[in-house]
Design a protein around this motif. Structure first.
Motif, PDB file in Angstrom:
ATOM      1  N   LYS A   1     -15.835  -6.135 -36.582  1.00 26.95           N
ATOM      2  CA  LYS A   1     -16.310  -7.483 -37.440  1.00 26.95           C
ATOM      3  C   LYS A   1     -15.708  -8.824 -37.138  1.00 26.95           C
ATOM      4  O   LYS A   1     -16.394  -9.782 -37.272  1.00 26.95           O
ATOM      5  CB  LYS A   1     -15.768  -6.581 -38.968  1.00 26.95           C
ATOM      6  N   HIS A   2     -15.420  -9.143 -36.149  1.00 25.32           N
ATOM      7  CA  HIS A   2     -14.476 -10.118 -36.144  1.00 25.32           C
ATOM      8  C   HIS A   2     -14.600 -10.824 -35.166  1.00 25.32           C
ATOM      9  O   HIS A   2     -15.186 -12.285 -34.353  1.00 25.32           O
ATOM     10  CB  HIS A   2     -13.126 -10.445 -36.371  1.00 25.32           C
ATOM     11  N   ARG A   3     -15.114 -10.379 -33.667  1.00 27.60           N
ATOM     12  CA  ARG A   3     -15.919 -10.844 -32.693  1.00 27.60           C
ATOM     13  C   ARG A   3     -17.164 -10.893 -32.703  1.00 27.60           C
ATOM     14  O   ARG A   3     -17.689  -9.906 -32.831  1.00 27.60           O
ATOM     15  CB  ARG A   3     -15.471  -9.982 -31.255  1.00 27.60           C
ATOM     16  N   PRO A   4     -17.530 -12.343 -32.738  1.00 28.57           N
ATOM     17  CA  PRO A   4     -18.281 -12.881 -32.336  1.00 28.57           C
ATOM     18  C   PRO A   4     -19.705 -12.032 -31.076  1.00 28.57           C
ATOM     19  O   PRO A   4     -20.591 -11.858 -31.084  1.00 28.57           O
ATOM     20  CB  PRO A   4     -18.550 -14.345 -31.907  1.00 28.57           C
ATOM     21  N   ALA A   5     -19.318 -11.755 -29.788  1.00 24.51           N
ATOM     22  CA  ALA A   5     -19.518 -10.853 -29.095  1.00 24.51           C
ATOM     23  C   ALA A   5     -20.309  -9.560 -28.998  1.00 24.51           C
ATOM     24  O   ALA A   5     -21.234  -9.221 -29.217  1.00 24.51           O
ATOM     25  CB  ALA A   5     -18.545 -10.993 -28.061  1.00 24.51           C
ATOM     26  N   ALA A   6     -19.893  -9.202 -30.337  1.00 25.32           N
ATOM     27  CA  ALA A   6     -20.319  -7.947 -30.521  1.00 25.32           C
ATOM     28  C   ALA A   6     -20.713  -7.624 -31.263  1.00 25.32           C
ATOM     29  O   ALA A   6     -22.089  -6.961 -31.838  1.00 25.32           O
ATOM     30  CB  ALA A   6     -18.639  -7.064 -31.611  1.00 25.32           C
TER      31      ALA A   6
END
Length: 402
Positions: free
Chosen positions: A367-372
């Motif tokens: 939810k919090h990682r832009p890469a994901a």
């Protein structure tokens, strides 16, 4: 026909169709159009009329504006989160008369250590930790302002607590989308390390500042900070394994910075140079920087993926037992590196496997990682329907914006 607008609407319609879990024939029927017309809309071959767009929005339970926008609404990232705002207020609050009150430094030290333990080991670290951090910031600032009421040893301990806490906040703030707070925390960690006259904590703070600069796209600045910090530790590394581990951690940041500047060979040379250091230190978590043979091997994978050599990176990844790393942060980064490598090879099914493993490891990180977010969006837009559907469901399940 406005071709760019058609493509934009098509991508948004396809994404929400996948997330809805409804068969295309059902969506088309409810919207009053044929399945073939819906297919052409999704591929950007047809620009829907206003009436059809509204009908599709109603069927998909979104607003028409969301189907029109090339920068879709992202509730968790488009506006400041409550957690991010609370941290910012804690960092920037003015001095008050009560700020000179005595603080129990032993209790403060325990609270900082507990916060770090949560951050590095809990699968629900965001929801557990972010409500507690603003008060911890305020308490730490109060300890630093104790001034003349503290002994020299107590003042130093207060500075050490501050350096440790702000190193943690650098990472947390970055993950919840507050780059400004992340940079502020990194700067305060350096100041606290200097005030404590603690070379190891100063090195840790430099490692954190380099991480902030990397996240901001300032690879050259990150490299300068990391290499300067590593050089400053030089005299200490002969008889101090903690200093050696910090030097190795800084050199690894320097390797990633070099890779992001397009110098893959310099990056590889740095990884190779720290392998003997890791053999000397063993698996170590000095001041939460996670250095050792496992992390060195993970960085070798990161360098290859950054360099676009996905096949080499994935081959190296097969040899690594990522469970040996004590940090969820690092384990998640390793899984995402593998997913990125699979996307480079257009093996979207394998990329989805890595993202699913990340969900099992730490669902809140998706939810919090832009890469994901970027990886999930790529799968939804480019993968075959079965993989794209599962990627959209995964994003919906964890609350990742697409």
């Amino acid at each position: 026909m406005d071709e760019q607008l058609a493509v934009t609407i098509g991508e948004r319609v396809r994404l929400h169709c996948l997330a809805s879990r409804k068969p295309k024939t059902v969506i088309a029927g409810l919207a009053g159009i044929t399945p073939d017309y819906l297919y052409q809309i999704e591929r950007g071959l047809k620009l829907p009329t206003v009436t059809v767009l509204k009908q599709l929005a109603e069927v998909l339970n979104v607003s028409a504006n969301e189907l029109l926008s090339s920068t879709p609404k992202r509730d968790d990232t488009a506006r400041p989160s409550a957690a991010g705002e609370a941290l910012y207020r804690a960092f920037t609050r003015p001095l008050t008369p009560g700020d000179g009150a005595a603080v129990d430094l032993k209790a403060l030290r325990c609270n900082v250590l507990s916060a770090w333990e949560t951050w590095q080991t809990s699968a629900t670290r965001y929801s557990e930790l972010t409500p507690e951090l603003p008060a911890l910031v305020v308490e730490t600032e109060q300890a630093l302002r104790g001034g003349g009421d503290l002994s020299a040893a107590e003042r130093r301990e207060a500075q050490c607590c501050a350096a440790d806490l702000y190193a943690l906040l650098r990472s947390v703030a970055k993950r919840i989308g507050r780059g400004d707070v992340s940079m502020l925390a990194a700067d305060r960690a350096i100041r606290a390390g200097e005030n404590a006259d603690d070379p190891l904590r100063l090195a840790m703070a430099q490692w954190n500042l380099a991480q902030v600069l990397l996240a901001d796209g300032e690879a050259e600045g990150a490299e300068d900070v990391a290499m300067h910090g590593a050089e400053a530790l030089g005299p200490r590394v002969e008889d101090d394994l903690d200093a050696l581990a910090l030097r190795g951690a800084l050199l690894l940041v320097g390797s990633i910075a070099a890779a992001r500047q397009g110098d893959a060979w310099r990056a590889r040379e740095r990884v190779q140079a720290v392998e003997p250091l890791a053999k000397r230190t063993g698996e170590r978590n000095t001041l939460w920087t996670v250095f050792g043979p496992t992390n060195v091997a993970m960085h070798a994978v990161s360098v290859e993926v950054e360099a676009g050599a996905a096949a080499d990176g994935l081959r190296l990844a097969e040899r690594i037992d990522h469970d040996r790393s004590p940090s969820i942060e690092r384990r998640v980064a390793f899984l995402l590196d593998q997913a990125k490598g699979q996307v480079q090879r257009r093996d979207y099914g394998s990329a989805l496997v890595m993202l699913s493993a990340t969900e099992r490891e730490a669902p809140e990180d998706l939810k919090h990682r832009p890469a994901a977010h970027k990886l999930l969006e790529t799968l939804v837009q480019r993968a075959r329907r079965s993989v794209a559907t599962e990627a959209a469901r995964l994003a919906t399940r964890v609350g990742a914006p697409l």
